[in-house]
Design a protein around this motif. Structure first.
Motif, mmCIF file in Angstrom:
data_model
loop_
_atom_site.group_PDB
_atom_site.id
_atom_site.type_symbol
_atom_site.label_atom_id
_atom_site.label_comp_id
_atom_site.label_asym_id
_atom_site.label_seq_id
_atom_site.Cartn_x
_atom_site.Cartn_y
_atom_site.Cartn_z
ATOM 1 N N ILE A 105 0.870 -1.175 0.000
ATOM 2 C CA ILE A 105 0.000 0.000 0.000
ATOM 3 C C ILE A 105 0.906 1.223 0.000
ATOM 4 N N TYR A 106 0.668 2.112 -0.976
ATOM 5 C CA TYR A 106 1.481 3.323 -1.119
ATOM 6 C C TYR A 106 0.703 4.545 -0.641
ATOM 7 N N ASP A 107 1.428 5.561 -0.178
ATOM 8 C CA ASP A 107 0.776 6.815 0.176
ATOM 9 C C ASP A 107 0.652 7.691 -1.057
ATOM 10 N N ASP A 108 0.177 8.921 -0.878
ATOM 11 C CA ASP A 108 -0.053 9.825 -2.015
ATOM 12 C C ASP A 108 1.231 10.218 -2.728
ATOM 13 N N LEU A 113 3.708 2.323 2.442
ATOM 14 C CA LEU A 113 3.256 2.467 3.827
ATOM 15 C C LEU A 113 3.314 1.140 4.569
ATOM 16 N N ARG A 114 2.668 0.118 3.973
ATOM 17 C CA ARG A 114 2.617 -1.178 4.642
ATOM 18 C C ARG A 114 2.282 -2.252 3.623
ATOM 19 N N TRP A 115 2.453 -3.487 4.075
ATOM 20 C CA TRP A 115 2.111 -4.642 3.279
ATOM 21 C C TRP A 115 0.832 -5.258 3.828
ATOM 22 N N VAL A 116 -0.055 -5.699 2.928
ATOM 23 C CA VAL A 116 -1.263 -6.398 3.353
ATOM 24 C C VAL A 116 -1.362 -7.698 2.555
ATOM 25 N N TRP A 117 -1.998 -8.690 3.165
ATOM 26 C CA TRP A 117 -2.232 -9.948 2.479
ATOM 27 C C TRP A 117 -3.539 -9.871 1.714
ATOM 28 N N GLU A 118 -3.469 -10.346 0.456
ATOM 29 C CA GLU A 118 -4.652 -10.273 -0.412
ATOM 30 C C GLU A 118 -4.903 -11.662 -0.983
#
Length: 119
Positions: A105-108, A113-118
């Motif tokens: 996940i990227y900021d503007d 920013l962080r990693w998420v599991w999808e």
């Protein structure tokens, strides 16, 4: 926020390619050295160096023999295709699991920013 560029430019580690003039000069110097060392250069007719006993060497030419009959292998190919088809058929008992992937996940500003599991 200060961004640093991470591009590094390393000098080329390969040799520069020889020019045609350098190659020509090198060949001429090799020929001159060969002649100075009592070497002898014979002039031959065009195509003469490819002759053996006054004839062209035809042992490597494959057009002199008659065409050979080929062995039909249709049954072998059919058996291979059947084996492939059997391997491709999925087993109905097995359950396909969905693989999870990490997504960033990227900021503007394009910073992660962080990693998420999808799924």
């Amino acid at each position: 926020m200060i961004r640093l560029r991470t591009e590094h430019r390393f000098p080329s580690m390969t040799k520069p390619a020889k020019t045609k003039a350098e190659t020509r000069q090198e060949i001429e110097s090799l020929v001159d050295r060969f002649i100075r060392e009592k070497g002898e250069i014979k002039q031959v007719k065009m195509g003469e160096s490819g002759l053996q006993d006054g004839k062209y060497n035809t042992s490597h030419v494959g057009f002199g023999e008659p065409r050979k009959e080929r062995t039909p292998l249709d049954h072998v190919v059919a058996a291979l295709e059947q084996r492939k088809a059997n391997k491709r058929a999925p087993d109905p008992k097995t359950k396909h699991t969905v693989k999870r992937r990490k997504k960033v996940i990227y900021d503007d500003f394009g910073e992660p920013l962080r990693w998420v599991w999808e799924e």
